[in-house]
Design a protein around this motif. Sequence first.
Motif, short mmCIF file in Angstrom:
data_model
loop_
_atom_site.label_atom_id
_atom_site.label_comp_id
_atom_site.label_asym_id
_atom_site.label_seq_id
_atom_site.Cartn_x
_atom_site.Cartn_y
_atom_site.Cartn_z
N UNK B 38 0.84 -1.20 0.00
CA UNK B 38 0.00 0.00 0.00
C UNK B 38 0.88 1.25 0.00
N UNK B 39 0.59 2.12 -0.95
CA UNK B 39 1.25 3.42 -0.97
C UNK B 39 0.32 4.45 -0.33
N UNK B 40 0.78 5.08 0.73
CA UNK B 40 -0.01 6.12 1.37
C UNK B 40 0.38 7.46 0.75
N UNK B 68 -1.10 -6.47 8.08
CA UNK B 68 -0.48 -7.45 7.20
C UNK B 68 -0.07 -6.98 5.82
N UNK B 69 -0.03 -5.67 5.61
CA UNK B 69 0.38 -5.15 4.30
C UNK B 69 1.77 -4.52 4.37
N UNK B 203 -4.11 -8.60 5.64
CA UNK B 203 -3.23 -8.67 4.48
C UNK B 203 -2.30 -9.87 4.55
N UNK B 204 -1.47 -10.06 3.52
CA UNK B 204 -0.66 -11.28 3.40
C UNK B 204 0.28 -11.56 4.58
N UNK B 205 0.95 -10.53 5.12
CA UNK B 205 1.90 -10.81 6.21
C UNK B 205 1.19 -11.30 7.47
N UNK B 206 0.01 -10.74 7.74
CA UNK B 206 -0.77 -11.19 8.90
C UNK B 206 -1.27 -12.61 8.69
#
Lengths: 125, 216
Positions: B38-40, B68-69, B203-206
């Motif tokens: 995710x780009x903030x 998780x992102x 997200x994937x890491x979580x």
Amino acid sequence: MQKLFISGLLLAALSACTATRGPGQLYYWGDYEDLIYLSYKKPGNATPAEQIERLSKVIDRAQAEGKAVAPGVYAQLGMMYAMVGNQPAAEQMLMEEKARFPESAVFIDGMLERAKQMREERAAQ
Amino acid sequence: MNKFIVLMCLAATLLLSGCDTAPQQENSLIYTYAPRSILVIPPMNNSVEVNASYTFMSTLSRPLAEKGYYVFPVAVIDNFLKENGLPTPAEMNGIALDKIQQHIGADAVLYVSIDEWGQKFQLVSSVTIVRATLTMVDTATGTEIWKARVSGSDSNSNQQGGGIAGAILSAVVSQIANSLQDNTYELSRQATNRTVAADLPKGPYRLEAEAAMGAK
């Protein structure tokens, strides 16, 4: 009766809050967010030298506690090293961010490429 | 009886200020597009407080990453955009998605608009308010995949007796104290943490961490 009602309310307030919390933290964060806030709040509050010291401490502490360093910490530290003119350390930190988080590759590779170009231009002058 | 009313108010403010989570949104598209990163983009500021944008920005990385992102380093990105001819958040919010894909490689972009920010003086208290809208867009297609409202308020009603004059005095005092402390940072930290924890799918890491825990 009143007391019971109030403690019920308090309990509801507390449990509503804890219900939204996740099981465990994925990362160690230390000062990272505070430093970003401070650097914008009042530039001069978190100089590159100070950030280098505090971000390095975040990394040391994460390692000591066996936790993963939060995404962005190595890249932020890399930018601070670049700002004080320590290009080798800057590149090393950026590479570390990319190694830990491959999602950053396009962005980090671009930064490394631009840093390299700047070095070559300076050398040619 | 007086004590009872005061306690009731305390309990009510706890309920209101502690947990005013935004209503659940329709989140199905984020599952379909399943971004990893995710780009903030530095927030658009629709309030009159000049510090709102970057104060809010500094409270977003942690909740998004803990969900998780991969979150691109917000200050490094901001600096990069400034160096590339986009000096303000308003201009940064207009970058074409294909440029973002090409130079940053983000799967999703999080646009933030700050709707209300700062302290409001009321007759017997001062209230700090933070309200923002988060909109996540898939970089490849431009599809809106997630949207949520962040809101938090923190009222400071130190009633110390002395009637209405005393109340106003205490509101002024707490307003001065609060403006020195800048409550908005802590308040937006709590509000973003709450909203992201409640509303954003994992997200994937979580998910990987949970799978690893389950496998043990």
